[in-house]
Every structure is written in C-alpha cells, then in structure tokens.
Design an enzyme around this catalytic site. Sequence first.
Site, PDB file in Angstrom:
ATOM      1  N   HIS A  55       1.043  -1.154  -0.127  1.00  0.00           N
ATOM      2  CA  HIS A  55       0.046  -0.302   0.080  1.00  0.00           C
ATOM      3  C   HIS A  55       0.917   1.009  -0.011  1.00  0.00           C
ATOM      4  O   HIS A  55       1.161   1.940  -0.854  1.00  0.00           O
ATOM      5  CB  HIS A  55      -0.966   0.081   1.343  1.00  0.00           C
ATOM      6  CG  HIS A  55      -1.745   1.252   1.313  1.00  0.00           C
ATOM      7  ND1 HIS A  55      -2.061   1.677   2.590  1.00  0.00           N
ATOM      8  CD2 HIS A  55      -2.400   1.794   0.401  1.00  0.00           C
ATOM      9  CE1 HIS A  55      -3.106   2.945   2.296  1.00  0.00           C
ATOM     10  NE2 HIS A  55      -3.199   2.792   0.908  1.00  0.00           N
ATOM     11  N   CYS A  81      -0.040   0.634   9.556  1.00  0.00           N
ATOM     12  CA  CYS A  81      -0.348   1.950   9.142  1.00  0.00           C
ATOM     13  C   CYS A  81      -1.613   2.191   8.679  1.00  0.00           C
ATOM     14  O   CYS A  81      -2.418   2.905   9.145  1.00  0.00           O
ATOM     15  CB  CYS A  81       0.648   2.462   7.804  1.00  0.00           C
ATOM     16  SG  CYS A  81       2.002   2.525   8.378  1.00  0.00           S
ATOM     17  N   HIS A  82      -2.177   1.148   7.884  1.00  0.00           N
ATOM     18  CA  HIS A  82      -3.782   1.241   7.480  1.00  0.00           C
ATOM     19  C   HIS A  82      -4.445  -0.322   7.403  1.00  0.00           C
ATOM     20  O   HIS A  82      -5.310  -0.253   6.823  1.00  0.00           O
ATOM     21  CB  HIS A  82      -3.829   1.805   6.013  1.00  0.00           C
ATOM     22  CG  HIS A  82      -2.982   3.055   5.913  1.00  0.00           C
ATOM     23  ND1 HIS A  82      -1.849   3.184   5.317  1.00  0.00           N
ATOM     24  CD2 HIS A  82      -3.406   4.313   6.313  1.00  0.00           C
ATOM     25  CE1 HIS A  82      -1.283   4.555   5.434  1.00  0.00           C
ATOM     26  NE2 HIS A  82      -2.272   5.196   5.945  1.00  0.00           N
ATOM     27  N   GLY A  83      -4.009  -1.285   8.284  1.00  0.00           N
ATOM     28  CA  GLY A  83      -4.678  -2.237   8.639  1.00  0.00           C
ATOM     29  C   GLY A  83      -4.772  -3.351   7.430  1.00  0.00           C
ATOM     30  O   GLY A  83      -5.715  -4.328   7.582  1.00  0.00           O
ATOM     31  N   PRO A 142      -6.265  -1.849   2.498  1.00  0.00           N
ATOM     32  CA  PRO A 142      -6.197  -1.025   1.258  1.00  0.00           C
ATOM     33  C   PRO A 142      -4.939  -1.701   0.271  1.00  0.00           C
ATOM     34  O   PRO A 142      -4.854  -1.175  -0.771  1.00  0.00           O
ATOM     35  CB  PRO A 142      -5.618   0.289   1.769  1.00  0.00           C
ATOM     36  CG  PRO A 142      -5.131   0.064   3.083  1.00  0.00           C
ATOM     37  CD  PRO A 142      -5.861  -1.008   3.564  1.00  0.00           C
TER      38      PRO A 142
END
Lengths: 212, 167, 411
Positions: B115, B131-133, B146
């Site tokens: 990502h 950071c964004h799972g 993501p």
Amino acid sequence: MSLRMFICFISLLTAQAAWGEGALKDVEIDHSPAALRRGAATVTSVCLPCHSLKYLHYRDLLKLGFSPEEVTGLSMGNKPEAALLALMPPDIGEQTYGRVPPDLSLMAKAREGGPHYTYSLLTGFYQDKTGETNNHLYPSIRMPDILGWSSADAAQRAVLETQANEATAFLVWAADPRAAERKRLGYYTIAYLVLLTGLLYLIKRKVWARLG
Amino acid sequence: MAEDEGVDEKRRDFLLTVTGTVGVAGIAAACWPFISSMNPTLDVQTQSNTEVDLSGVAAGATRTVAWRGKPVFVVHRTPQQIAAMAQSAGGKDPAPDQARVQEPQWLVVVGICTHLGCVPNKTEEGWLCPCHGSVFDNSGRVLQGPAPRNLEVPPYHFAATDKIVIG
Amino acid sequence: MAQRLIAWIDQRFPLTSFIKRELTDYLTPRNLSYWWNFGFLAGFLLMLQIISGVFLAMHYKPDVNLAFDSVQHIMREVNYGWLIRYLHSTGASAFFVVVYIHMARTLYYGSYRAPRELMWWSGQVLLILLMASAFMGYLLPWGQMSYWGAQVITSLFGATPLIGDEIVLWLRGDFVVGDATLNRFFALHYLVPFFIVGMVIIHLVALHHVKSSNPSGINLADKDNIPFHPYFTAKDLFGLGVFLIIFCGFVFFAPEFFIEAANNIPANPLQTPPHIVPEWYFLPFYTILRAIPDTLGGVVAMGLSILIFAAMPFLDRSRIPGGARFRPFYRAMFYIFMVDVAVLAYVGSQPPGGLTFKIGVAATVIYFAAFLTLPFLSRWEERWLRARGLPPALQALLDSETEPKPRREAR
C-alpha cells in the site's frame, strides 16, 4: 597537472642541475589496456598486502577488461563490491612501519610529479655503504624495496622497469577511473560547442550587419 | 523592417530556428548529468546479495534480514501453516501458495506493505500492517485492507539446504 | 493564446514593459568591445556555481571523518559526479579569471569614474563575497591544502589587537580547524551565494540606471546607442560560446590543472605539507601578507590591498574623459600595475626565501605606490595633456558626442 606543478616544471627546465639521483625519472607510462591489467595484478599481489586502495572496489576492475572469473581470482574471496583493503590490519602496519602505509587510491595524483613520482620511488631503491636499503627519492623510507630493485642486475632491472611502469599505469587509472569516459564526453561536448558557437557567430554578424 | 531586407530577414529566421534548436537541445542535454546524479549511485546499484543462514530459525519463527536496505521476512513455516496455505487461494490478489515459495517450509517475502510502504507486524495468521490495517496471510497474500497486491517475493536461491542467497 | 496569457500577466505584473525597458529598449553604446562581455560571463558562472553546488551538496558530507571520502564518492560512484565536481572546481577558478578581467577592464577604461562609483563599490563587495565563498568552499574537500589554508587564514584574525585569540577560537569553534569549522564553513559557503545574488541585482539595477560605460570614456550621443536586444544578447551569447569551449577544455581534459597535488591527501592536523600555497587567485594578496614582517601589519596590508580599489574614484583626479585610452601616463601605470600583480602572484607561489622575499617587498611597494601616486599623476597628466592640446581623436569625439546641454549651461 596542477598550476604549481606547471610552475615547478618551468623552474626545472631553467635549472638543469636539479636532475640528479633524487630527481623524478621522466619515463613514458604505458597506459594500454593490457599494461593496466598486468599493473592491476602487480598491485593486488605486491602492494595490497600492506597498502589499501580503499576508494576502489573489485567490481571496478571489470572496467579494465578483466572477466568476472579473473576478478574473482584477484579478489581473494572478497565480494565484488568490497573495497581493495590491505591484507595487513592497520594496527599491525603501524607497529611494523611506525605508521599505517598510505592509501594508494589517489597516490598517482597526490604527489608533485604524479605518476613519475610513483615510478621513481619504486625504482629509486639502492644499498648504501652500510648495506642498508635506502631510497633516492625518499631518504630513509620505511617501505621495503618490494620489487627488489636495489639488488637486481641490469637484465633483471629491465623486467622490473616494466613492472613498475605497469603498476604506475594502474595507479594512474585507480586515481581517476573516469578519465576515459571524461575525455570521450569532452570530445562530443567541445564539438557541439564549436558548432553552436559558429552558429551564434553567424547570428551575431547578421544582427550587427543591420547597423551598417 | 525595410523591404529590401526581406531575403536577409528570412535567412536570419532560418538561422535563428537552427541555432535555437541546437541551443535548446544542448541545454536539455546539459540537464541530464544533473538529473542523473540524483539516481542511485553506483555503490547503491551494485549492492550485493544477502546470504541468510537458515539453521538457526526454528519452525514457526521469522528472521528479518536487510536486502538492499529493505526488510526481508524469512519465515520457517510449520506443517499446519503450510497445509492451511495450500488450501487457500488468497484474497484480492489470488495466487497459489506453491508459486510463492521454493521450499514449502521457507517463505521469503519483502516486508514492505504494497500500500504505502510500512513494515507489517507478524501475527499468528500472517501480518498486520500498522499503518492502514492491511492483513496478509502466511503466504504474504493480502486478505483485506487497502494493500493492492501481495507481499513481493524477492529473487533468491538455495545455496545449500540451510542457506539462501537473496538477490 | 500566448498573447492572451501575456495580456493576463501584464495586467498583474509589468512583464512586457520590463522586457521593453531592460532589454529591447535598453540603450547600450554600440562601440563596446569584447572586454564588455565579462560581466555577463560572471553572471553565467554564478548560476553554474550555484546549480553545480546544490547538486554537490546532495552528496557531500560536512564531517571531518566523511568529507574527504564523500568527495571521492562523488568522483567515483555518483552518476556524473566527476563532471559536476569538476564543473564546480574549475568554475571557481574561471569565476576569478572572469572577474579579474572584468575589473581590469573597469580600471583600464576608467569605468569606475562618476557616475558609476556605486557600480564599482557594489562590485567591490561582490569581489569580497566571492573571495569569502571561495575560501570557505576550498576547505570542504578536506585535503591537506584545504586544511592548512583554512588554518593559516583563520590564524590571521589572531592579529586583531586585544581579542585576537578569542576571535580565532570563535571563528573555528575549536582549538584548531576542526569539525565545527568544517560544518560552519559548509553552511556559510551555501549561504554567501544568496548575498552574491542580491548584490548582483543591486549591481545590475545601478548599471541600468547609469548605463554601460564604453571605450571612449564619455557618454555617447543617442545615435550611437543601440538596444541591448538583439545586438548585445547576440554578442554576449557568442562570447559565452567561446568561453565555454575554453572552459570545457579544462573541465574535460585538464580538470586537475587548478587542483594542488597535496589536496589529494586527506587533511592531517598533525603534519603541515612541506610547501603550502593558497589558490592562485589569492597569490598576489598572499605575497603582500608575507612581505610585511609584522603579522598585524601584514594582515592590514593585505586587507588594504583589496579595499584600496574602492578609493579609485577619489584617487583619480583627472578630468580628461575616459580611461587609459587617451591618457598615456595612466595607461603606462595600468600596465606596470598588471605586471606587478603578476610578479606578486609568482612570488606567492614560491617558497619564502631571500631573493623572492625582496622581490615581493618591492612589488608590494609598487602595488600601493601605484594607487597613492595616482592623485598627483592624474593631475599632472591632465595639465600636460592640456598644455600639448588634446589629441585630435579625443577632441573630435568630444565635439561630436557631447550633448548640447552642458554647452548651453557653460554659456
């Protein structure tokens, strides 16, 4: 060649007496690819035990026309991207010679006289009256007469001269490995600039012609 | 301009065009060395491969090594994990597990989330990017979140049964 | 489209009128020789130094343990790093060549005279800033010459009465030239060019106010002034081409010509090289420094030798227009001065010794005497010229070029 070297050179021309035994030998250095490769072999086997060439990597030797196998042979088990470091650890060098033997990467540029200094030093050893080895160019040098110059006869010296010449040629290359690339680009650049300047001259003449 | 200068004017225009073209080409060429100097340097480009000794990595454990500055996860997978992975096709970027490993018990993936480049943390089921799972399984395949692609498999080969060379 | 864009801009910014006023309508004497190209070349070199310097700074490391290695890294590993570094190192020398020629032209043609004093003085400030930048930049490769040059020059400030030692310590941030010195020199070397750019703008604003001087030394009538563009843009670009051919000859084929051999040895604070010399562009001033046996006296003399140029508009008392062209004594003095500077430079490159020292002292005396005798010489020369009658060429020029206005006032 630095400005000061240039001035020294002029001064030397006017003072012939300076050419004594301690003076630089003005030999023609053989920069052919084959000589450079032989010089590389000499330097890695003769100089590298004590001296580093730390700004050079084994991979750089590929540019001299060595095959990867030959470089592996020269690198003695080091990785291609390893620097050419002395085999002798620095502290042993300091114990043996009183100081760490200087790095040779830039040696061909770091002394007045450049390559002639290196060559003259290697072939400047002699035995003084007490039988001690000394050097004309660098009195009481601590470096041993590694080529065996001081004890060689005339026939052997002819061989050693070639060896010193080739080692010097390699050190010149090592000090400036981009020289060939630089000069090649230089020819193109200057040719381009001559063309552009010619065109600019024509424009200038044309524009100024309007003034009559 | 006076009319009798018309011919000269044309010639000058031609000359100007030629010189302008040559000049602009030269300026563009002169920019290249400066642009190029910002690319990775020779010593970065020729960074070598990384050797990893596998003998100390117990089953179920992960060793993280640096390869060209990037983290690489070397995972010694357990038989249960291998079996679970062989049955799954992954998530949004499906790929068979056997295409992602050379030896089933050794998974080697670049530990950088596809990502935005964070380093995912190891979990029981695989990895979770902080950071964004994004969630990755034990084959490095993205399951949710993501991240668009699976974790990259770097080029490597087995130099011996317990030694791999990445790069 | 383009016209509409320009119209849009012109409403908000005086673009067209600026170009008109400063280029296409900016009047320039048509008789300028190629000696008037060097200001433009200096501007070009300033840009080249800034651009190449920024790219070098991306790879350079201002740390005593890394600086020398990082320069070799630039030379060997960075793509075209060798080219960018040689452009920068050769550019520094070329900058001084160009600026010294620019100054010599100003002196020869009397371009420093009224109403161009502010141009001359802003140029003086530019020279000092250039010298400061060059001196600090020379430390950065961290070679033996870099190190000992900085060591010697910072020591000069020790000659300051009462607080000399404190000043030296403050300048270096260390007891010798060290890590702190290298770091601050790098920061300042990056900073000074911004001052130079600012000063160049002042220099150019002044120039466009008073207009260029010209070889005749008097203001030409309108008929002999031509627009800067296209005449002088064409001429300057052609001159730039010729300059670049020579410059690239050095960059590509003799890039080490201006680099001392000893600077290829990493700085060693424990050992001074047997013969240290400053860069060639500091040699004349270095000789003046060494010619005075007293440290403070030497420093003052060296400072004066640069600053005294600023006094030229006051020292030159002649009312004969122009520079050396119509003034035989001034011309002779100009050439003597040029030879004297060359002698000073040669002496500076030699090791200190009996005879060269004496030559250096003599050349120093002549250097200052040239300035200090100028007020008397210029007056005397004027009387002599007027007594003999002005040369016909000058008289003719004065008759044809002088605007009618002053004559009316004289009546």
